[in-house]
Scaffold this motif. Sequence first.
Motif, PDB file in Angstrom:
ATOM      1  N   ALA A   1       0.827  -1.216   0.000  1.00 11.31           N
ATOM      2  CA  ALA A   1       0.000   0.000   0.000  1.00 11.31           C
ATOM      3  C   ALA A   1       0.862   1.267   0.000  1.00 11.31           C
ATOM      4  O   ALA A   1       0.401   2.330  -0.417  1.00 11.31           O
ATOM      5  N   GLN A   2       2.105   1.148   0.471  1.00 15.01           N
ATOM      6  CA  GLN A   2       2.993   2.318   0.512  1.00 15.01           C
ATOM      7  C   GLN A   2       3.685   2.580  -0.828  1.00 15.01           C
ATOM      8  O   GLN A   2       4.250   3.659  -1.036  1.00 15.01           O
ATOM      9  N   CYS A   3       3.662   1.596  -1.730  1.00 16.09           N
ATOM     10  CA  CYS A   3       4.320   1.771  -3.030  1.00 16.09           C
ATOM     11  C   CYS A   3       3.735   2.966  -3.767  1.00 16.09           C
ATOM     12  O   CYS A   3       2.533   3.197  -3.737  1.00 16.09           O
ATOM     13  N   GLN A   4       4.614   3.726  -4.363  1.00 14.39           N
ATOM     14  CA  GLN A   4       4.327   4.958  -5.097  1.00 14.39           C
ATOM     15  C   GLN A   4       3.960   6.126  -4.177  1.00 14.39           C
ATOM     16  O   GLN A   4       3.573   7.183  -4.637  1.00 14.39           O
ATOM     17  N   THR A   5       4.111   5.917  -2.845  1.00 11.84           N
ATOM     18  CA  THR A   5       3.975   7.030  -1.913  1.00 11.84           C
ATOM     19  C   THR A   5       5.193   7.929  -2.128  1.00 11.84           C
ATOM     20  O   THR A   5       6.300   7.444  -2.274  1.00 11.84           O
ATOM     21  N   PRO A   6       5.008   9.242  -2.145  1.00 13.34           N
ATOM     22  CA  PRO A   6       6.143  10.135  -2.421  1.00 13.34           C
ATOM     23  C   PRO A   6       7.272  10.019  -1.398  1.00 13.34           C
ATOM     24  O   PRO A   6       7.047   9.717  -0.232  1.00 13.34           O
ATOM     25  N   TYR A   7       8.482  10.284  -1.874  1.00 12.34           N
ATOM     26  CA  TYR A   7       9.646  10.360  -0.998  1.00 12.34           C
ATOM     27  C   TYR A   7       9.486  11.576  -0.088  1.00 12.34           C
ATOM     28  O   TYR A   7       9.049  12.643  -0.521  1.00 12.34           O
ATOM     29  N   ASP A   8       9.847  11.434   1.182  1.00 12.36           N
ATOM     30  CA  ASP A   8       9.652  12.494   2.178  1.00 12.36           C
ATOM     31  C   ASP A   8      10.899  13.377   2.294  1.00 12.36           C
ATOM     32  O   ASP A   8      11.700  13.247   3.211  1.00 12.36           O
ATOM     33  N   TYR A   9      11.059  14.288   1.343  1.00  6.59           N
ATOM     34  CA  TYR A   9      12.214  15.203   1.353  1.00  6.59           C
ATOM     35  C   TYR A   9      12.192  16.090   2.592  1.00  6.59           C
ATOM     36  O   TYR A   9      13.204  16.284   3.253  1.00  6.59           O
ATOM     37  N   ARG A  10      11.041  16.654   2.916  1.00  8.35           N
ATOM     38  CA  ARG A  10      10.932  17.532   4.081  1.00  8.35           C
ATOM     39  C   ARG A  10      11.214  16.754   5.369  1.00  8.35           C
ATOM     40  O   ARG A  10      11.903  17.234   6.261  1.00  8.35           O
ATOM     41  N   GLY A  11      10.687  15.545   5.442  1.00  9.02           N
ATOM     42  CA  GLY A  11      10.873  14.731   6.646  1.00  9.02           C
ATOM     43  C   GLY A  11      12.324  14.381   6.908  1.00  9.02           C
ATOM     44  O   GLY A  11      12.777  14.412   8.047  1.00  9.02           O
ATOM     45  N   ILE A  12      13.068  14.054   5.856  1.00  9.89           N
ATOM     46  CA  ILE A  12      14.477  13.702   6.074  1.00  9.89           C
ATOM     47  C   ILE A  12      15.270  14.931   6.502  1.00  9.89           C
ATOM     48  O   ILE A  12      16.150  14.849   7.348  1.00  9.89           O
ATOM     49  N   LEU A  13      14.939  16.094   5.958  1.00  7.14           N
ATOM     50  CA  LEU A  13      15.614  17.325   6.387  1.00  7.14           C
ATOM     51  C   LEU A  13      15.279  17.651   7.838  1.00  7.14           C
ATOM     52  O   LEU A  13      16.158  17.983   8.627  1.00  7.14           O
TER      53      LEU A  13
ATOM     54  N   ILE B   1      18.655  16.775   9.883  1.00  5.56           N
ATOM     55  CA  ILE B   1      19.401  18.028  10.006  1.00  5.56           C
ATOM     56  C   ILE B   1      18.930  18.852  11.202  1.00  5.56           C
ATOM     57  O   ILE B   1      19.717  19.350  11.984  1.00  5.56           O
ATOM     58  N   LEU B   2      17.606  18.957  11.343  1.00 10.83           N
ATOM     59  CA  LEU B   2      17.063  19.787  12.416  1.00 10.83           C
ATOM     60  C   LEU B   2      16.745  19.011  13.693  1.00 10.83           C
ATOM     61  O   LEU B   2      16.434  19.612  14.715  1.00 10.83           O
ATOM     62  N   GLY B   3      16.790  17.673  13.614  1.00 14.25           N
ATOM     63  CA  GLY B   3      16.503  16.857  14.794  1.00 14.25           C
ATOM     64  C   GLY B   3      15.049  16.846  15.201  1.00 14.25           C
ATOM     65  O   GLY B   3      14.718  16.551  16.340  1.00 14.25           O
ATOM     66  N   MET B   4      14.168  17.172  14.277  1.00  8.69           N
ATOM     67  CA  MET B   4      12.730  17.203  14.556  1.00  8.69           C
ATOM     68  C   MET B   4      12.073  15.986  13.912  1.00  8.69           C
ATOM     69  O   MET B   4      12.474  15.569  12.826  1.00  8.69           O
ATOM     70  N   PRO B   5      11.053  15.411  14.559  1.00  4.67           N
ATOM     71  CA  PRO B   5      10.378  14.266  13.936  1.00  4.67           C
ATOM     72  C   PRO B   5       9.591  14.695  12.699  1.00  4.67           C
ATOM     73  O   PRO B   5       9.100  15.826  12.608  1.00  4.67           O
ATOM     74  N   SER B   6       9.490  13.788  11.762  1.00  9.02           N
ATOM     75  CA  SER B   6       8.694  14.046  10.566  1.00  9.02           C
ATOM     76  C   SER B   6       7.227  13.921  10.929  1.00  9.02           C
ATOM     77  O   SER B   6       6.835  13.036  11.673  1.00  9.02           O
ATOM     78  N   ALA B   7       6.412  14.779  10.384  1.00  6.83           N
ATOM     79  CA  ALA B   7       4.980  14.777  10.696  1.00  6.83           C
ATOM     80  C   ALA B   7       4.138  14.247   9.545  1.00  6.83           C
ATOM     81  O   ALA B   7       2.936  14.372   9.560  1.00  6.83           O
TER      82      ALA B   7
END
Length: 86
Positions: free
Chosen positions: A49-61, A65-71
């Motif tokens: 079900a996750q296939c073709q879900t977009p890559y989380d560019y904001r989440g990895i940053l 980098i910022l040490g904040m959890p992805s939302a």
Amino acid sequence: PVAVSARPDDRQVSMRPLAELIELKALPFWAFFRVPVADEAKLWTWLQAQCQTPYDYRGILQSMILGMPSAYSTQWFCSELAMAAI
């Protein structure tokens, strides 16, 4: 066997046959772990079900980098996808 990943070069979650990765000589970029799960069928259904879900560019940053959890639970980067799966 199949490998599931969320990679920026794919821009999404994808499944690839392990034989394809071997042929592409891509295995040095992958890490494989055998993790016991309570319900393997449920896990595969969720991963598919996750296939073709977009890559989380904001989440990895945010997380790396910022040490904040992805939302964003509708987008994934690789280690985030792996942790959600287990």
